[in-house]
Design a protein around this motif. Structure first.
Motif, PDB file in Angstrom:
ATOM      1  N   GLU A 385       0.828  -1.205   0.000  1.00 23.22           N
ATOM      2  CA  GLU A 385       0.000   0.000   0.000  1.00 23.22           C
ATOM      3  C   GLU A 385       0.865   1.258   0.000  1.00 23.22           C
ATOM      4  O   GLU A 385       0.570   2.237  -0.706  1.00 23.22           O
ATOM      5  N   VAL A 386       1.939   1.245   0.803  1.00 20.66           N
ATOM      6  CA  VAL A 386       2.840   2.393   0.858  1.00 20.66           C
ATOM      7  C   VAL A 386       3.475   2.631  -0.508  1.00 20.66           C
ATOM      8  O   VAL A 386       3.519   3.766  -1.011  1.00 20.66           O
ATOM      9  N   LEU A 387       3.951   1.564  -1.122  1.00 24.84           N
ATOM     10  CA  LEU A 387       4.595   1.713  -2.432  1.00 24.84           C
ATOM     11  C   LEU A 387       3.604   2.175  -3.494  1.00 24.84           C
ATOM     12  O   LEU A 387       3.947   2.986  -4.367  1.00 24.84           O
ATOM     13  N   ASN A 388       2.390   1.690  -3.427  1.00 23.49           N
ATOM     14  CA  ASN A 388       1.382   2.143  -4.394  1.00 23.49           C
ATOM     15  C   ASN A 388       1.075   3.628  -4.235  1.00 23.49           C
ATOM     16  O   ASN A 388       0.728   4.306  -5.215  1.00 23.49           O
ATOM     17  N   SER A 389       1.231   4.154  -3.016  1.00 24.85           N
ATOM     18  CA  SER A 389       0.948   5.575  -2.798  1.00 24.85           C
ATOM     19  C   SER A 389       2.002   6.466  -3.451  1.00 24.85           C
ATOM     20  O   SER A 389       1.760   7.670  -3.624  1.00 24.85           O
ATOM     21  N   ASP A 392       4.290   6.292  -8.919  1.00 25.61           N
ATOM     22  CA  ASP A 392       4.896   7.010 -10.048  1.00 25.61           C
ATOM     23  C   ASP A 392       6.293   7.537  -9.735  1.00 25.61           C
ATOM     24  O   ASP A 392       6.952   8.096 -10.625  1.00 25.61           O
ATOM     25  N   LEU A 393       6.725   7.388  -8.483  1.00 27.78           N
ATOM     26  CA  LEU A 393       8.013   7.957  -8.073  1.00 27.78           C
ATOM     27  C   LEU A 393       9.075   6.902  -7.784  1.00 27.78           C
ATOM     28  O   LEU A 393      10.205   7.262  -7.443  1.00 27.78           O
ATOM     29  N   VAL A 394       8.731   5.623  -7.894  1.00 21.63           N
ATOM     30  CA  VAL A 394       9.682   4.567  -7.559  1.00 21.63           C
ATOM     31  C   VAL A 394       9.910   3.670  -8.767  1.00 21.63           C
ATOM     32  O   VAL A 394       9.068   3.614  -9.680  1.00 21.63           O
ATOM     33  N   PRO A 395      11.030   2.955  -8.819  1.00 15.67           N
ATOM     34  CA  PRO A 395      11.287   2.061  -9.951  1.00 15.67           C
ATOM     35  C   PRO A 395      10.185   1.010 -10.082  1.00 15.67           C
ATOM     36  O   PRO A 395       9.773   0.410  -9.071  1.00 15.67           O
ATOM     37  N   ALA A 557       9.547  -0.481   2.523  1.00 19.07           N
ATOM     38  CA  ALA A 557       9.357   0.153   1.218  1.00 19.07           C
ATOM     39  C   ALA A 557      10.548   1.024   0.856  1.00 19.07           C
ATOM     40  O   ALA A 557      11.008   1.045  -0.300  1.00 19.07           O
ATOM     41  N   LEU A 558      11.065   1.776   1.825  1.00 18.06           N
ATOM     42  CA  LEU A 558      12.249   2.601   1.593  1.00 18.06           C
ATOM     43  C   LEU A 558      13.447   1.726   1.253  1.00 18.06           C
ATOM     44  O   LEU A 558      14.201   2.007   0.302  1.00 18.06           O
ATOM     45  N   ASP A 559      13.644   0.666   2.015  1.00 19.40           N
ATOM     46  CA  ASP A 559      14.741  -0.268   1.766  1.00 19.40           C
ATOM     47  C   ASP A 559      14.657  -0.815   0.342  1.00 19.40           C
ATOM     48  O   ASP A 559      15.631  -0.781  -0.421  1.00 19.40           O
TER      49      ASP A 559
END
Length: 616
Positions: A385-389, A392-395, A557-559
């Motif tokens: 969920e965090v990554l989906n938020s 558009d900004l992550v690989p 998610a950051l890792d």
């Protein structure tokens, strides 16, 4: 959680699956603060469980270190601060060694957090005294905080969300924040190093006005268990235990600081450094070279039992890390993630572990390696969920590919990995022209690895040789410690080999490691020059996480996002401290879970010393 520049667990998994972050009670005075659990020790406790309250006082402990020192000013970003300076100065709170991210009152006897976490107030212990007998005051705290933030860009970043410090009542200091809900800020402020304003604003023995903005080798005034006794600039420094130390009976200090004298000897050459240990010029050796640990401890003092070798996992239980080759993204040649990914395929860790490391190490595959919440597999649940938020900004690969390091270890696997590396370089616009990998302008790709550690050169050579096979000219530049530190602070390098240490409660310090705001902040630990909106967004979420599950999901998610940007060619680690020591010391039967505690809770053992001989 804790900021490193000034001053550094499978069984813990259940302890850190609580549904919420530990929340220090608000609007009431409390004796302790914890980010991850309720404090173990209640108000009125008499001592930590892991100390020997009857430990004898006496003897000398001698430490050895590489490099030197040129200042006793603990807050300036330039210069080499003398080792052991933390023996003189103290903080508002102090950590226990059998808990993580939990601190108890020291200079401050209590703290009170505002209901919405937009401020914290500390109440000073009226017994706290400087070595000249003057009280440690709330005014000292405000002055120390303001001067530290003013003079150190590193701390200015670390304290970015703190708007002001002020004395709000006799013996009370309040720190106000520009945001609410940040549960880490009160804990961070408990770590403020407190200095004596009256001393720094006074004059020295010659009548010269002191200046906290200048370097100094005048022995400073402190409040801690030791005072600076003597020194030879850059070579040796000696601290003596303060007999009338104000905190001798303080519950956090009982059973600690048992040595009468604490000495640090400095060396400029590693071989001389180790030979000095063998020759009984200092007592404690922390080994970081696998070959030396496996082959060099066969001299008489070891054979006779006068030197003891021992592994201490406790020193690693409370933290994780990322260590590796870090390319400098401030240089154009490293800005393409394909180039950075290709470099990893040229590092043959498995061959090194077989031939050079005596099988002692394991490969790092997380920025939080060693901690139970490092990212694994594919994201799911709240992490997804965090990554989906920030999708558009992550690989895109964070959603589809688990991060894994390439595996070599034999010629066939290495050849395959080098072919993959060459393909990645080709996708990034490079061409193999004969024996040279060149860009569109015909310029060969070159990489200089900067280091001040000659013992790492054989490991560096593995990457250098393998890159050479695909047309990249990599070289090793060994420099002395002062030059290395200066170039590190000014980001004057292609690539370095270093680490980031992580705690059980990641938060504000991630900006200092990976945030855009520190990418060009001289002296920051953003070694790679990371300035990425997705990373920034995740750090912002992490800082204000209001429960433990969310904090860990954002951390994973950051890792994962950092890994998929390929900012580092991950290195290797051993989750044990390899320690050799002259056998003239003892320690409590059960050491604390998160530290070997040396020398803080150890003591001079006269019976052992008599058998060992040598230093007194």
């Amino acid at each position: 959680m804790k900021f490193a520049p000034l001053l550094a667990a499978a069984g813990l998994l259940l302890a850190f699956m609580a549904p919420a972050l530990a929340q220090t009670p608000t609007d009431v005075w409390v004796h302790a603060d914890s980010l991850t659990d309720s404090p173990k020790y209640p108000e009125g406790f008499t001592h930590f469980d892991y100390v020997n309250v009857d430990a004898p006082k006496g003897g000398t402990v001698r430490m050895g270190d590489m490099g030197g020192f040129d200042t006793f000013n603990p807050i300036l970003p330039k210069g080499e601060v003398a080792g052991g300076i933390g023996l003189l100065y103290e903080t508002l709170l102090t950590p226990s060694l059998d808990e993580v991210n939990t601190s108890y009152g020291l200079l401050a006897e209590a703290m009170k957090v505002a209901p919405d976490y937009d401020s914290v107030t500390f109440r000073m212990d009226p017994d706290a005294k400087w070595h000249d007998g003057e009280p440690v005051t709330a005014e000292d705290v405000v002055w120390s905080f303001d001067k530290t933030r003013e003079l150190s860009p590193n701390y200015a970043q670390y304290y970015a969300n703190i708007t002001k410090a002020e004395v709000t009542a006799p013996g009370e200091v309040t720190f106000s924040f520009d945001q609410t809900g940040n549960r880490e800020l009160p804990h961070i402020l408990g770590q403020v190093l407190v200095m004596p304003r009256h001393w720094w604003e006074g004059t020295d023995a010659s009548g010269k006005q002191r200046d906290i903005a200048e370097s100094t080798l005048e022995p400073p005034l402190g409040s801690g268990p030791y005072r600076l006794d003597s020194f030879d600039a850059g070579r040796t420094i000696s601290y003596k235990r303060v007999e009338d130390y104000w905190g001798a009976d303080h519950p956090t200090q009982v059973g600690t600081n048992n040595f009468d004298e604490y000495v640090i000897e400095y060396f400029l050459d590693e071989t001389v450094w180790f030979e000095a240990f063998k020759g009984d010029q200092f007592d404690w050796w922390n080994e970081y070279t696998a070959r030396r640990w496996a082959t060099a401890f066969d001299f008489p003092a070891v054979q006779q039992g006068r030197i003891v070798q021992e592994l201490f996992p406790q020193d690693y239980n409370g933290n994780g890390l990322m260590v590796g080759f870090i390319p400098n993204l401030r240089r154009e040649k490293f800005q393409d993630p394909l180039v950075r990914e290709a470099l990893n395929y040229a590092f043959d860790f498995e061959a090194l572990n077989q031939t050079l490391f005596y099988g002692q190490y394991e490969r790092v595959d997380s920025y939080f390696f060693g901690l139970p919440f490092a990212s694994t597999g594919l994201p799911e649940g709240e992490e997804l969920e965090v990554l989906n938020s920030v999708k558009d900004l992550v690989p895109p690969t964070v959603f589809t590919e688990p991060y894994t390091n390439p595996v070599s270890g034999d010629p066939a696997k290495l050849r395959a990995n080098l072919r993959t590396a060459l393909d990645l370089f080709t996708q990034a616009g490079y061409t193999l022209n004969g024996t040279q990998l060149v860009d569109a302008d015909g310029q060969q790709l070159t990489i200089e690895i900067l280091s001040n550690q000659p013992t790492l050169e054989p490991m560096f050579q593995n990457l250098v040789n393998n890159l050479g096979q695909i047309g990249v000219t990599a070289t090793i530049r060994l420099v002395d410690a002062p030059q290395y530190i200066n170039r590190l602070r000014s980001f004057d390098y292609d690539m370095i080999y270093t680490q980031w240490r992580q705690s059980f409660s990641p938060g504000n310090e991630q900006r200092f490691f990976f945030g855009s705001s520190t990418a060009n902040e001289e002296g920051s630990q953003n070694y790679a020059g990371i300035a990425d909106p997705g990373i920034d967004a995740l750090i912002d979420k992490l800082v204000i996480a209001d429960d433990r599950d969310t904090q860990l999901a954002i951390t994973a998610a950051l890792d994962r996002t950092l890994l998929h940007h390929h900012y580092v060619v991950p290195g290797y680690t051993l989750r044990n401290a390899r320690i050799a020591r002259w056998d003239r010391f003892s320690h409590p039967e059960t050491l604390p879970e998160f530290s070997s505690g040396f020398p803080t809770i150890w003591w001079w053992d006269a019976e052992k010393a008599a058998k060992t001989g040598g230093a007194q």
